[in-house]
Scaffold this motif. Sequence first.
Motif, mmCIF file in Angstrom:
data_model
loop_
_atom_site.group_PDB
_atom_site.id
_atom_site.type_symbol
_atom_site.label_atom_id
_atom_site.label_comp_id
_atom_site.label_asym_id
_atom_site.label_seq_id
_atom_site.Cartn_x
_atom_site.Cartn_y
_atom_site.Cartn_z
ATOM 1 N N LEU A 107 -122.491 -93.567 -41.774
ATOM 2 C CA LEU A 107 -122.975 -94.921 -42.025
ATOM 3 C C LEU A 107 -122.552 -95.421 -43.403
ATOM 4 C CD1 LEU A 107 -126.654 -94.770 -40.696
ATOM 5 C CD2 LEU A 107 -124.623 -95.619 -39.517
ATOM 6 N N GLY A 109 -122.906 -96.456 -47.044
ATOM 7 C CA GLY A 109 -123.849 -96.021 -48.076
ATOM 8 C C GLY A 109 -124.181 -94.545 -48.019
ATOM 9 N N SER A 110 -123.661 -93.857 -47.004
ATOM 10 C CA SER A 110 -123.983 -92.424 -46.878
ATOM 11 C C SER A 110 -123.272 -91.609 -47.958
ATOM 12 C CB SER A 110 -123.579 -91.919 -45.490
ATOM 13 O OG SER A 110 -122.187 -92.098 -45.283
ATOM 14 N N GLY A 111 -122.194 -92.156 -48.498
ATOM 15 C CA GLY A 111 -121.447 -91.426 -49.532
ATOM 16 C C GLY A 111 -120.067 -90.996 -49.071
ATOM 17 N N LYS A 112 -119.541 -91.662 -48.044
ATOM 18 C CA LYS A 112 -118.217 -91.304 -47.497
ATOM 19 C C LYS A 112 -117.098 -91.437 -48.521
ATOM 20 C CE LYS A 112 -117.859 -94.130 -44.102
ATOM 21 N NZ LYS A 112 -119.193 -94.684 -44.322
ATOM 22 N N THR A 113 -117.045 -92.599 -49.169
ATOM 23 C CA THR A 113 -115.942 -92.848 -50.103
ATOM 24 C C THR A 113 -116.034 -91.882 -51.284
ATOM 25 O OG1 THR A 113 -115.924 -95.150 -49.417
ATOM 26 C CG2 THR A 113 -114.804 -94.634 -51.481
ATOM 27 N N THR A 114 -117.227 -91.734 -51.811
ATOM 28 C CA THR A 114 -117.429 -90.798 -52.921
ATOM 29 C C THR A 114 -117.020 -89.392 -52.496
ATOM 30 O OG1 THR A 114 -119.322 -92.133 -53.596
ATOM 31 C CG2 THR A 114 -119.170 -89.921 -54.553
ATOM 32 N N LYS A 118 -114.281 -86.623 -53.802
ATOM 33 C CA LYS A 118 -114.686 -85.265 -54.203
ATOM 34 C C LYS A 118 -113.878 -84.206 -53.457
ATOM 35 C CE LYS A 118 -119.610 -86.228 -55.123
ATOM 36 N NZ LYS A 118 -120.979 -85.955 -54.629
ATOM 37 N N GLN A 146 -112.751 -99.435 -54.345
ATOM 38 C CA GLN A 146 -113.520 -98.266 -54.793
ATOM 39 C C GLN A 146 -112.685 -96.989 -54.621
ATOM 40 O OE1 GLN A 146 -117.179 -97.799 -52.590
ATOM 41 N NE2 GLN A 146 -117.662 -95.840 -53.551
ATOM 42 N N LYS A 248 -126.331 -86.452 -51.640
ATOM 43 C CA LYS A 248 -127.514 -86.865 -52.418
ATOM 44 C C LYS A 248 -128.602 -85.793 -52.428
ATOM 45 C CE LYS A 248 -126.200 -91.537 -51.201
ATOM 46 N NZ LYS A 248 -126.547 -92.909 -50.961
ATOM 47 N N ASP A 250 -129.121 -84.056 -54.846
ATOM 48 C CA ASP A 250 -129.628 -84.027 -56.216
ATOM 49 C C ASP A 250 -130.859 -84.914 -56.350
ATOM 50 O OD1 ASP A 250 -127.560 -85.962 -55.548
ATOM 51 O OD2 ASP A 250 -127.832 -86.779 -57.554
ATOM 52 N N GLY A 273 -123.210 -82.793 -51.356
ATOM 53 C CA GLY A 273 -122.957 -83.640 -52.526
ATOM 54 C C GLY A 273 -124.189 -83.584 -53.414
ATOM 55 N N THR A 274 -123.964 -83.341 -54.702
ATOM 56 C CA THR A 274 -125.114 -83.171 -55.596
ATOM 57 C C THR A 274 -125.044 -84.102 -56.800
ATOM 58 O OG1 THR A 274 -123.907 -81.380 -56.666
ATOM 59 C CG2 THR A 274 -125.481 -80.737 -54.964
ATOM 60 N N GLY A 275 -124.416 -85.247 -56.624
ATOM 61 C CA GLY A 275 -124.362 -86.210 -57.727
ATOM 62 C C GLY A 275 -123.253 -87.206 -57.494
ATOM 63 N N GLU A 276 -123.182 -88.195 -58.388
ATOM 64 C CA GLU A 276 -122.188 -89.253 -58.209
ATOM 65 C C GLU A 276 -120.818 -88.875 -58.760
ATOM 66 O OE1 GLU A 276 -123.749 -93.390 -58.263
ATOM 67 O OE2 GLU A 276 -125.279 -92.508 -59.551
HETATM 68 P P1 GDP Z 1 -119.983 -95.124 -48.339
HETATM 69 O O1 GDP Z 1 -120.429 -96.525 -48.065
HETATM 70 O O2 GDP Z 1 -120.410 -94.192 -47.243
HETATM 71 O O3 GDP Z 1 -118.543 -95.008 -48.651
HETATM 72 O O4 GDP Z 1 -120.824 -94.638 -49.623
HETATM 73 P P2 GDP Z 1 -120.385 -94.527 -51.159
HETATM 74 O O5 GDP Z 1 -119.447 -93.390 -51.355
HETATM 75 O O6 GDP Z 1 -119.958 -95.856 -51.658
HETATM 76 O O7 GDP Z 1 -121.768 -94.089 -51.807
HETATM 77 C C1 GDP Z 1 -122.901 -94.943 -51.827
HETATM 78 C C2 GDP Z 1 -123.696 -94.693 -53.125
HETATM 79 O O8 GDP Z 1 -124.185 -93.360 -53.139
HETATM 80 C C3 GDP Z 1 -122.832 -94.826 -54.373
HETATM 81 O O9 GDP Z 1 -123.609 -95.461 -55.372
HETATM 82 C C4 GDP Z 1 -122.537 -93.376 -54.768
HETATM 83 O O10 GDP Z 1 -122.328 -93.235 -56.150
HETATM 84 C C5 GDP Z 1 -123.795 -92.684 -54.312
HETATM 85 N N1 GDP Z 1 -123.590 -91.253 -53.986
HETATM 86 C C6 GDP Z 1 -122.677 -90.703 -53.164
HETATM 87 N N2 GDP Z 1 -122.818 -89.358 -53.085
HETATM 88 C C7 GDP Z 1 -123.863 -89.043 -53.897
HETATM 89 C C8 GDP Z 1 -124.528 -87.808 -54.251
HETATM 90 O O11 GDP Z 1 -124.207 -86.692 -53.794
HETATM 91 N N3 GDP Z 1 -125.584 -87.918 -55.110
HETATM 92 C C9 GDP Z 1 -125.992 -89.124 -55.630
HETATM 93 N N4 GDP Z 1 -127.034 -89.125 -56.459
HETATM 94 N N5 GDP Z 1 -125.410 -90.273 -55.310
HETATM 95 C C10 GDP Z 1 -124.350 -90.253 -54.462
#
Ligand code: GDP
Length: 295
Positions: A107, A109-114, A118, A146, A248, A250, A273-276
């Motif tokens: 979904l 915001g799940s953290g895919k791009t981040t 990584k 991004q 997330k 963390d 994932g344990t942080g940004e």
């Molecule tokens: P995408 O929409 O699935 O691509 O999600 P993003 O990669 O843009 O991540 C959404 C938000 O979650 C961003 O603000 C990231 O910095 C944050 N984020 C992603 N992974 C982690 C994580 O492991 N820990 C924390 N605290 N934040 C995370």
Amino acid sequence: MFDNLSDKLDKAFHILKGHGKITEVNVADTLKEVRRALLDADVNFKIAKDFTNRVKEKALGQDVLTNLQPGQLMVKIVKDELIELMGGEAAGINLSGNPSVILMSGLQGSGKTTFSGKLANFLKSKKSKNPLLVACDVYRPAAINQLHVVGEQLGVEVYSEAGNMNPVEIAQNAIKHAKANGFNVVIVDTAGRLAVDEEMMNEIANIHKAIQPQETLFVVDAMTGQDAVNTAKAFNDRLNFDGVILTKLDGDTRGGAAISIKSVVNKPIKFIGTGEKMDAIDVFYPNRMADRILG
Ligand code: GDP
């Protein structure tokens, strides 16, 4: 990490302190509290119930065979069962293709791009791979930017096609680009939605079919508890993915997703994932996670 759960489990094991041996009664009292702790951590009811039933059987069966104190024995059995529930061994990722194609799903915001960043960083620095990141979120220019920012930061090339609204085509072209330019891993970041919807599922299923990735990874935010498990099920029904990325961890997560996702979709958690930051990635080891849960 899971402070609340760890405290509650600790209190449950305390019930056995001072008891010379395990009995039906003190085991039942302890496991009632263990089950409550799991439910409070957002573990699904049936999983929590089956879990405590298995622990009970083992505890009553093993008591005579051990010289551990009842409390210690219970901690050991709970730990072993937690490890089993979370998949036993750590699961690697399949990098057999040339290039190896990794498709990211999940979904928005799940953290895919981040996590795509990584993973590229991890494969480059720890596995000496030459990864290519691919931006397939054609609806959100911000998402493409991004990924470019992430790629620049890491010194990893990002493939995108301005103006092309066909993510299947972009992914296919990216793989051609990788072959022609010596990239041996291709990480495809895709569009998510805020909730599961048919259009998104069709799109990711079409990309999946067209590029036949070696690894399809499902990324999910651990903070979303039981929703994380339901979303995993919806994506797995459609994509039959290979592994889960739990992000997330963390934050203030209760632990339910980490504990139950494997038994619901029968796919291992591969990374957390344990942080940004780009180095906040860990291979998921069920035994280490069990240690953290037990505090
Ligand atoms: P995408 O929409 O699935 O691509 O999600 P993003 O990669 O843009 O991540 C959404 C938000 O979650 C961003 O603000 C990231 O910095 C944050 N984020 C992603 N992974 C982690 C994580 O492991 N820990 C924390 N605290 N934040 C995370």
